[in-house]
Write an enzyme that holds these catalytic residues in place. Sequence first.
Site, PDB file in Angstrom:
ATOM      1  CB  SER A  67      38.788  34.054  40.021  1.00 18.01           C
ATOM      2  OG  SER A  67      37.648  33.752  40.604  1.00 18.01           O
ATOM      3  CD  GLN A  68      44.931  35.821  44.099  1.00 16.82           C
ATOM      4  OE1 GLN A  68      44.169  35.734  45.136  1.00 16.82           O
ATOM      5  NE2 GLN A  68      46.352  35.761  44.513  1.00 16.82           N
TER       6      GLN A  68
END
Length: 218
Positions: A67-68
């Site tokens: 994930s970011q």
Amino acid sequence: MRRYEDSYKQKGLRKQLVDSIRQKGITDENVLTAINNIPRHYFLDTAFEGIAYEDRAFPIGEGQTISQPYTVAYQSQLLELKPFEKVLEIGTGSAYQACVLAELKVNVFTIERQKKLFDLVKQFPFKSRYPTIRFFYGDGYEGLPTYAPFDKILVTAAAPQIPEKLLQQLKVGGKMVIPVGGQEVQRMLRITKLGETEYDQEMFDNFSFVPMLAGKRS
């Protein structure tokens, strides 16, 4: 054999990343410190090392992503974690989010449905830094009833609706953070369990996650 090194340059890039997600609205200094303490490039293929500290998601195989960092920080902040809490994470992936949680001094129970990713994480030497993480191969929709109830539950994939079995495994007073919605965009929800069948639901920003799928994949 891969060598894991955390250079001054990478530490500097990580600090810049932390500054950028602080500017985007992350205010929990414990979460920001955890992000700063963890070498994100360790969790990625060496081909991505030069861009590991850009604030975006990257592929990790099996159709999954890491994930970011802003998203990791956002979900972690919404959990309002306290030391020594029991936290169930649905979707281990690269184990980056699990390590961020462990850095926040909680006990992490994390489930991965993709056997190849689960096996890769088992061989990942950095995880030995966090003995408070327990890894499970299984179906996230089923949770871990044997270890319930949990103080907090974090879902790191897009659910079409809130899984009832996970609500049952949440302690009264506990919180679940979960992105809910269609394939393109989901709304981040925080659900607080007020009683055995009573819940409070808060709605936050829109995000885009890979879908939460039922069953296990060998």
